[in-house]
Design a protein around this motif. Structure first.
Motif, short mmCIF file in Angstrom:
data_model
loop_
_atom_site.label_atom_id
_atom_site.label_comp_id
_atom_site.label_asym_id
_atom_site.label_seq_id
_atom_site.Cartn_x
_atom_site.Cartn_y
_atom_site.Cartn_z
N THR A 55 0.32 -1.02 -0.19
CA THR A 55 0.35 -0.21 -0.26
C THR A 55 0.43 1.24 0.35
O THR A 55 1.79 0.94 -0.36
CB THR A 55 -1.41 -0.08 1.42
N THR A 56 -0.09 2.34 0.42
CA THR A 56 0.96 3.86 0.78
C THR A 56 1.02 4.07 1.49
O THR A 56 0.11 4.24 2.37
CB THR A 56 0.83 4.80 -0.38
N ALA A 62 9.29 15.03 0.76
CA ALA A 62 9.95 14.00 -0.93
C ALA A 62 8.83 14.78 -2.03
O ALA A 62 8.14 15.84 -1.69
CB ALA A 62 8.97 12.93 -0.86
N ARG A 63 9.57 14.07 -3.64
CA ARG A 63 8.59 14.69 -4.44
C ARG A 63 7.78 14.97 -4.51
O ARG A 63 6.71 15.39 -5.45
CB ARG A 63 9.98 14.05 -5.51
N TRP A 64 7.09 13.30 -3.92
CA TRP A 64 5.42 12.57 -4.00
C TRP A 64 5.11 12.87 -2.85
O TRP A 64 5.65 12.72 -1.94
CB TRP A 64 5.78 11.89 -4.84
N ASN A 65 3.65 12.70 -2.57
CA ASN A 65 2.83 12.52 -1.57
C ASN A 65 2.73 11.40 -0.48
O ASN A 65 2.71 10.99 0.20
CB ASN A 65 1.59 13.88 -1.34
N ARG A 66 3.00 10.62 -1.65
CA ARG A 66 3.34 9.13 -0.93
C ARG A 66 3.40 8.26 -1.49
O ARG A 66 4.86 8.52 -2.06
CB ARG A 66 2.13 7.77 -1.93
N PRO A 68 5.55 4.28 -1.28
CA PRO A 68 4.83 2.93 -1.61
C PRO A 68 5.58 2.13 -0.70
O PRO A 68 7.00 2.19 0.03
CB PRO A 68 5.23 2.59 -3.20
N ARG A 118 10.74 1.98 -2.02
CA ARG A 118 11.57 2.65 -2.75
C ARG A 118 12.70 4.14 -2.48
O ARG A 118 12.58 4.08 -1.07
CB ARG A 118 11.21 3.87 -4.05
#
Lengths: 125, 440
Positions: A55-56, A62-66, A68, A118
């Motif tokens: 899930t996330t 960070a670059r993204w909000n979620r 993994p 990641r």
């Protein structure tokens, strides 16, 4: 008393309809399978159906909000929803490295951890 | 947003790579697209012995669609273990960086020109460097594919917000942290649709059903079982969406069973309340760049026509991954792209393999086969797809060989190896491949 469970084999795209007869925990007969994989699958599903679970989670900086994440081992099918609820609460902050353990012993069970899938670097905004 | 991203350097701990000074540099192989196909091609090119390899990616970081595919199931063939998409991507990215491949992210290729001596000039619009011309000997196209949208199947109704493709919803949910809606219907039972059904359930949405106009699911059985059945999501086969209702936002959809001619039977239509409709109705290779080069395309695959070295109709331009034809598994993309990269690297070094002399013709129940031609001097792997389900059956390759199969389904790619000793005895110039019932 003999009871029966129905499964669909996931071994290949044919998807044989499997039938497993059992008395309590004892398997009496498996039928419907075209090859050995079907029998093996039905047995696994009856004794202990396990699933991969990923899930996330929310990540800040960070670059993204979620981010993994996954549970590093297959977990029992019935625990997936519980796992989703526990992991959903988690908030992490960048940087995070691939494979970093985020929750140790997630169900209070030794060796079942939630790990990052990641690397996410910290981003200066 | 772009200002924020400008500060980012893609990096591995302790290893920063600087991408300035590209403009003056010439390359042996330039790979367009930084997904699994592009990374595989770059590694293949390095393996062949060329030193200067560059990956151009339009996104802010390489990795492609793998980055949003957070479920596991990747890498079983290549790494012999189950990985999630981001893990598979990061393993490859590390290999690529360790192998001294240059990566230019945030860079969009707007065109390619060919000099009279065969050198290619790749025109790049880069977030960091503005417009740049990159010179190279060989090019590998690996731009991947995109999803078919509502327009492709012309669903009647109003045009409210809340109708989107499953892959876009996947990016919203898994990377950007946004939910597309609360009550969700899914049209099409491709793997992305099935996986998004589970994903949205886990994120607290209600998935009212998956609708598939064919009498069977287009996704893997594994996904039907683990994504739908485990969560009690109904799968309605032979059913399609006949109308979308709602002024500003989707309010409900009309679904109807389809008859034999695949037209909806409106007398049996019923309405379903939902605020979102996800579409998982197929993928199209993204070949605008290939078309602008005048490269010959295969109308069936939607990808370039390629020789057995995965070279397109333009010399020195190769193609691999989903831009060539849509693959089932990323592992197959990796295998194909390593090969394409190797041939591109060879080409850049001046190696010219013998020209293919056998053309492959898709025959009975064969939708397409890739590559489109073969040479006689080495072993070949042919990828193909059938038109309809057949079980059991056999593949017949001209008069050279027959191979029995337990089943073929359109959703699963068929792989066929052809040994050179078979081709040695073959003197024709076309080879027809048929999939026939076992007793034919």
């Amino acid at each position: 008393m003999t009871e029966a469970e129905q499964y669909i084999c996931i071994g290949c795209p044919i998807g044989c309809p499997l039938r497993l007869e059992h008395e309590g925990d004892k398997i009496i007969e498996i039928s419907g399978h075209d090859c050995d994989r079907g029998a093996k699958y039905a047995k696994q599903e009856f004794t202990e159906p396990r699933r991969d679970f990923s899930t996330t989670v929310a990540i800040s900086g960070a670059r993204w909000n979620r981010l993994p994440v996954k549970v590093n081992r297959q977990i029992h099918k019935d625990r997936v929803m519980e796992g989703a609820r526990i992991i959903h609460e988690l908030q992490v902050e960048a940087p995070v490295k691939l494979g970093q353990v985020l929750i140790k012993n997630v169900f209070g069970e030794e060796g079942i951890d939630v790990v990052a899938c990641r690397t996410m670097d910290r981003v200066i905004s | 947003m772009s200002l924020k991203w400008k500060t980012i350097n893609i990096q591995k701990p302790g290893k920063k790579f600087n991408i300035l000074g590209h403009m003056e540099q010439a390359y042996d192989v330039v790979v367009i697209g930084g997904g699994p196909g592009g990374m595989g091609a770059a590694l293949g090119a390095r393996e062949s012995g060329v030193a200067r390899v560059l990956i151009l990616d339009r996104e802010s970081e390489p990795g492609g669609i793998l980055l949003q595919c957070i479920h596991s199931g990747f890498g079983l063939h290549y790494f012999k273990e189950q990985l999630t998409g981001p893990e598979y991507a990061e393993r490859f990215l590390n290999k690529v960086i360790d192998d001294n491949v240059k990566i230019m992210a945030g860079s969009y290729v707007s065109g390619i020109a060919v000099d009279s001596d065969g050198t290619k000039q790749v025109r790049v619009l880069s977030e960091d460097h503005g417009q740049v011309i990159v010179k190279t000997r060989a090019v590998v196209l690996s731009m991947g594919c995109r999803e078919r949208t509502r327009g492709a199947i012309r669903i009647p109704g109003t045009r409210p917000s809340g109708v989107l493709t499953a892959g876009l919803a996947q990016k919203f949910v898994n990377m950007m942290g946004m939910l597309p809606g609360k009550r969700i219907a899914i049209l099409g039972s491709g793997d992305i649709g099935l996986i998004m059904a589970r994903r949205l359930m886990l994120e607290g949405c209600e998935v009212v059903g998956v609708f598939e106009y064919l009498p069977y699911s287009n996704g893997l059985t594994r996904n039907v079982v683990q994504c739908l059945e485990d969560f009690g999501i109904p799968l309605h086969l032979s059913t399609t969406v006949a109308y979308i209702h709602g002024r500003d936002r989707v309010e409900r959809i009309t679904v109807a069973p389809v008859e034999k001619d695949l037209k909806p039977d409106l007398s049996q239509a019923r309405d379903i309340q939902c605020d979102t409709l996800l579409l998982s109705i197929g993928l199209i290779p993204e070949n605008e760049l290939s078309q602008s080069l005048g490269i010959r395309l295969d109308l069936i695959t939607g990808g370039p026509w390629v020789s057995s070295t995965l070279e397109t109709s333009m010399p020195g331009v190769f193609a691999c991954g989903n831009v060539l034809h849509v693959h089932d598994l990323v592992d197959y993309v990796t295998r194909e792209s390593l090969l394409a990269g190797r041939f591109a690297g060879e080409w850049a070094q001046g190696v010219r393999r013998p020209v293919d002399n056998i053309r492959l013709i898709p025959g009975d129940n064969v939708r397409y086969c890739v590559p489109h031609s073969l040479s006689t001097e080495r072993e070949h792997t042919i990828y193909m797809r059938c038109k309809t389900v057949m079980q059991p059956c056999k593949i017949r390759v001209g008069n050279l060989m027959e191979k029995k199969l337990r089943f073929v389904v359109p959703a699963e790619m068929i792989m066929l190896k052809i040994k050179p000793h078979l081709l040695d005895k073959f003197h024709g110039d076309t080879l027809r491949i048929d999939i026939l019932p076992e007793d034919a």
